[in-house]
Design an enzyme around this catalytic site. Sequence first.
Site, PDB file in Angstrom:
ATOM      1  N   CYS A 123     -16.523  -9.780  34.878  1.00  0.00           N
ATOM      2  CA  CYS A 123     -17.743 -10.330  34.275  1.00  0.00           C
ATOM      3  C   CYS A 123     -17.397 -11.595  33.486  1.00  0.00           C
ATOM      4  O   CYS A 123     -16.666 -11.533  32.506  1.00  0.00           O
ATOM      5  CB  CYS A 123     -18.356  -9.264  33.367  1.00  0.00           C
ATOM      6  SG  CYS A 123     -19.745  -9.829  32.375  1.00  0.00           S
ATOM      7  N   LYS A 133     -35.390 -17.404  -9.519  1.00  0.00           N
ATOM      8  CA  LYS A 133     -35.086 -16.714  -8.263  1.00  0.00           C
ATOM      9  C   LYS A 133     -35.270 -17.642  -7.075  1.00  0.00           C
ATOM     10  O   LYS A 133     -36.208 -18.429  -7.031  1.00  0.00           O
ATOM     11  CB  LYS A 133     -35.972 -15.482  -8.113  1.00  0.00           C
ATOM     12  CG  LYS A 133     -35.623 -14.417  -9.133  1.00  0.00           C
ATOM     13  CD  LYS A 133     -36.377 -13.151  -8.866  1.00  0.00           C
ATOM     14  CE  LYS A 133     -35.500 -12.088  -8.259  1.00  0.00           C
ATOM     15  NZ  LYS A 133     -36.198 -10.823  -8.034  1.00  0.00           N
ATOM     16  N   CYS A 186     -20.951  -3.398  30.109  1.00  0.00           N
ATOM     17  CA  CYS A 186     -20.818  -3.890  31.467  1.00  0.00           C
ATOM     18  C   CYS A 186     -19.400  -3.539  31.878  1.00  0.00           C
ATOM     19  O   CYS A 186     -18.446  -3.941  31.230  1.00  0.00           O
ATOM     20  CB  CYS A 186     -21.029  -5.403  31.526  1.00  0.00           C
ATOM     21  SG  CYS A 186     -20.554  -6.108  33.115  1.00  0.00           S
ATOM     22  N   CYS A 199     -26.214  -5.399  34.092  1.00  0.00           N
ATOM     23  CA  CYS A 199     -25.716  -6.494  33.263  1.00  0.00           C
ATOM     24  C   CYS A 199     -26.388  -7.799  33.703  1.00  0.00           C
ATOM     25  O   CYS A 199     -26.580  -8.019  34.895  1.00  0.00           O
ATOM     26  CB  CYS A 199     -24.205  -6.608  33.426  1.00  0.00           C
ATOM     27  SG  CYS A 199     -23.473  -7.926  32.432  1.00  0.00           S
ATOM     28  N   CYS A 212     -25.066 -10.585  33.767  1.00  0.00           N
ATOM     29  CA  CYS A 212     -24.072 -11.514  34.307  1.00  0.00           C
ATOM     30  C   CYS A 212     -24.219 -11.607  35.821  1.00  0.00           C
ATOM     31  O   CYS A 212     -24.856 -10.759  36.439  1.00  0.00           O
ATOM     32  CB  CYS A 212     -22.667 -11.072  33.933  1.00  0.00           C
ATOM     33  SG  CYS A 212     -22.042  -9.692  34.900  1.00  0.00           S
ATOM     34  N   ASP A 217       0.830  -1.195   0.000  1.00  0.00           N
ATOM     35  CA  ASP A 217       0.000   0.000   0.000  1.00  0.00           C
ATOM     36  C   ASP A 217       0.870   1.253   0.000  1.00  0.00           C
ATOM     37  O   ASP A 217       0.563   2.243  -0.637  1.00  0.00           O
ATOM     38  CB  ASP A 217      -0.892   0.023   1.248  1.00  0.00           C
ATOM     39  CG  ASP A 217      -1.949  -1.067   1.181  1.00  0.00           C
ATOM     40  OD1 ASP A 217      -2.009  -1.762   0.142  1.00  0.00           O
ATOM     41  OD2 ASP A 217      -2.692  -1.220   2.163  1.00  0.00           O
ATOM     42  N   TYR A 263     -21.328  -8.591 -17.299  1.00  0.00           N
ATOM     43  CA  TYR A 263     -21.798  -9.824 -17.932  1.00  0.00           C
ATOM     44  C   TYR A 263     -22.280  -9.630 -19.359  1.00  0.00           C
ATOM     45  O   TYR A 263     -22.809 -10.557 -19.960  1.00  0.00           O
ATOM     46  CB  TYR A 263     -22.918 -10.452 -17.098  1.00  0.00           C
ATOM     47  CG  TYR A 263     -24.020  -9.478 -16.716  1.00  0.00           C
ATOM     48  CD1 TYR A 263     -24.936  -9.033 -17.654  1.00  0.00           C
ATOM     49  CD2 TYR A 263     -24.116  -9.000 -15.416  1.00  0.00           C
ATOM     50  CE1 TYR A 263     -25.921  -8.140 -17.325  1.00  0.00           C
ATOM     51  CE2 TYR A 263     -25.104  -8.097 -15.067  1.00  0.00           C
ATOM     52  CZ  TYR A 263     -26.005  -7.667 -16.022  1.00  0.00           C
ATOM     53  OH  TYR A 263     -26.975  -6.769 -15.683  1.00  0.00           O
ATOM     54  N   ASP A 267     -27.483  -9.503  -6.695  1.00  0.00           N
ATOM     55  CA  ASP A 267     -28.574  -8.671  -6.208  1.00  0.00           C
ATOM     56  C   ASP A 267     -28.072  -7.237  -6.081  1.00  0.00           C
ATOM     57  O   ASP A 267     -27.736  -6.763  -4.993  1.00  0.00           O
ATOM     58  CB  ASP A 267     -29.061  -9.203  -4.854  1.00  0.00           C
ATOM     59  CG  ASP A 267     -30.436  -8.649  -4.517  1.00  0.00           C
ATOM     60  OD1 ASP A 267     -31.060  -8.031  -5.400  1.00  0.00           O
ATOM     61  OD2 ASP A 267     -30.874  -8.847  -3.379  1.00  0.00           O
ATOM     62  N   GLU A 315     -25.478 -18.145 -15.111  1.00  0.00           N
ATOM     63  CA  GLU A 315     -24.687 -17.181 -14.336  1.00  0.00           C
ATOM     64  C   GLU A 315     -25.413 -16.858 -13.030  1.00  0.00           C
ATOM     65  O   GLU A 315     -26.628 -17.013 -12.942  1.00  0.00           O
ATOM     66  CB  GLU A 315     -24.516 -15.875 -15.135  1.00  0.00           C
ATOM     67  CG  GLU A 315     -23.786 -16.067 -16.447  1.00  0.00           C
ATOM     68  CD  GLU A 315     -23.951 -14.859 -17.365  1.00  0.00           C
ATOM     69  OE1 GLU A 315     -23.888 -13.721 -16.879  1.00  0.00           O
ATOM     70  OE2 GLU A 315     -24.168 -15.075 -18.573  1.00  0.00           O
ATOM     71  N   LYS A 354     -27.113 -14.476 -10.389  1.00  0.00           N
ATOM     72  CA  LYS A 354     -27.832 -13.211 -10.511  1.00  0.00           C
ATOM     73  C   LYS A 354     -27.485 -12.349  -9.301  1.00  0.00           C
ATOM     74  O   LYS A 354     -28.012 -12.558  -8.219  1.00  0.00           O
ATOM     75  CB  LYS A 354     -29.333 -13.488 -10.566  1.00  0.00           C
ATOM     76  CG  LYS A 354     -30.159 -12.284 -10.915  1.00  0.00           C
ATOM     77  CD  LYS A 354     -31.613 -12.704 -11.137  1.00  0.00           C
ATOM     78  CE  LYS A 354     -32.467 -11.537 -11.583  1.00  0.00           C
ATOM     79  NZ  LYS A 354     -32.419 -10.380 -10.688  1.00  0.00           N
TER      80      LYS A 354
END
Length: 690
Positions: free
Chosen positions: A446, A328, A441, A422, A424, A45, A241, A129, A125, A127
Amino acid sequence: MEELLSGQSDPDEKRCARQRIEELRSLIRKYDYAYYVQAQPLISDRDYDRLFSELVELEQRYPDLVTPDSPTQRVGGQPLEEFAHVQHRTPMLSLANTYTRQEVLDFDRRIRHALGHETYQYCCELKYDGVAVSLRYEGGRFVLGATRGDGTVGDDITANLRTIRSLPLVAQPVTVENVVLSDFEVRGEVYMLRRDFEQLNRQRIIEGEKPFANPRNLTAGTLKLLDPRQVAQRPLQLVCYYFDSDQVRLRRQSSNLELLGAMGFPTSPHWRLCATIKEVFAFIDEWETRRRKLPFDIDGIVVKLDDLEQQRRLGTVARSPRWAIAYKYEAEQARTILKDIVLQVGRTGVVTPVAELEPVFLAGSTVSRATLHNAAFIEQLDVRIGDTVYVEKGGEVIPKIVGVDLDARPADSKPWQMPSYCPCPHRSRLHRPAGEVNYYCESPACPWQIRRRIEHFASRDAMDIEGLGEKVVAELVEAGFLETIADIYDLASKRDQLVGRPGWGTKRVENLLAAIDASKAQPFHRVLYALGIRHVGEVTAKLLAEHFGSLDALCRATMDELQAIPEIGPRIADSICTFCYDPEERQLIARLRKAGLAFSAERQSTQSQQPLAGKTFVFTGELDSMTRTQAEELVESLGGRATSSVSKSTSYVVVGHMPGSKFTKAQQLGIPILSERDFLELLRTHGVTI
Ligand SMILES: [Zn+2]
């Protein structure tokens, strides 16, 4: 002044700059392609950033050399007043959808009927969404991007699409039938990874905005933003596609997919040619399950006639092609009753409300719990106990509540209130830090937090200790073996007690201890992430490790120094400082250091550099020159490990006087056997003389 300078600059210098700019752009394009399309980064990077800033500087010095296809233009241009309209070259058709197999069979029958005796095959292929877009290229450069709109006219969202890092601003030149493809249209789907979607939604909730229902809605909302700089902040993905060009007449959908890949467009690797409808159903069935493992949503399978000539002959009817159909999958949503809201305690003490549901069958399994994120989410959605709710499941994440059926709400229901304590056994008061949506908490003892913290520490993305999952952690915490994460590295000394436990046995214990030992080689950034500092996720841990290089340096940093890093806000900085000054955490760190974990980036791990790292020794019989414990300590000081029983993974068995059954077992398993002299010789080669 700048302009003056560039005006005065020598033409030679400008020619050089032009050359360098071209060089930088083509390098950055190559690296972007490797990173965003192939997911195989070629450089670090840091090196990438260096090239990028060099390009930015040169373009600032010579603004007339900036072109719209420069990688610097991805960050987003000026906000628009509104989107211009674009007429599609060929209409963007919508596929006929079906949820039933019968209709897929009918579709196949119609095709067979229309094609008579011709053979044909289908290209199947996934599909995605997402949101369909059209991308126009001229001279190999991206010039226009549009939404589907009504299929004939869409919105010009070129500036928004340019921010998608996997979208090639310049396509790879590919020659087909002696023509270099330069003018063409590509179509694809813009989508978002579920992980990114969830993160953005969390952010929205924190900022008091309404969360999006699913990744597709968020993608659509993002593409409609008029400010491309805002779009650039959201991690959109692209998959292509469709390819069409007047320059060539292509023959097959499947070869179009391959062509798109060769031109540098992101395509899905998951497509298949099917010769029969039976094979199509096999593909549909396979992905019905496999889709849950995908990091993004697909809502079905697209079945297309592969031969483009056959496609043309079949044509379209009522704005849908006759040559394709979308099968689908059933929606991954169910409607059920919310019986109760309980609290769950996380590793940092964060308390999450969880919905107890009337069990309901959803996408292949019965669901009885769903996450409600936090009190603010419940308030936003106004979910109440007794409500009828909509539950969704996406991938491997826990199901979540996405909506309430207000019409079905009982008349006497009351808004839910966050408890003050809490759940616990410590019942400590819950606390919500200023500016946060989560309650915590605050009790360090805990037991629920302890378990979660150890689970997190050992998890795959952290120290990756195999065999130390949720169940084992619960058992070992319960039995008193583990109270803190540092106790993990003391387990080796409790080997015998562990072996005696029901369901354990030597082999399982040795495997666990070997996995614990191997975790010592994890790099600093993983250790940092594993520590479970509040708000320090994987990405932040990496960033901090790179920036500071060691935990000591990190803990020396002031709040201001921390916040000088662009990605670090006051919330993270504060939590780091709190962690570093906590006496209990410091004690933990000291123990982990002693265990040999990497607390700096340079010394990633001495473990792996030590001569006997990864080697396991077993001693049997008496040695002349030292006691068994001394021998074991010597092995450990050189990075090796001494165990008490022989297995296939044992590297050496050292045999003294009067060896026991371990000697026989080593012979049976063919483990290398060392005499005391061999062993001393081995130590000598590593600089240890007795
Ligand atoms: Zn608690």
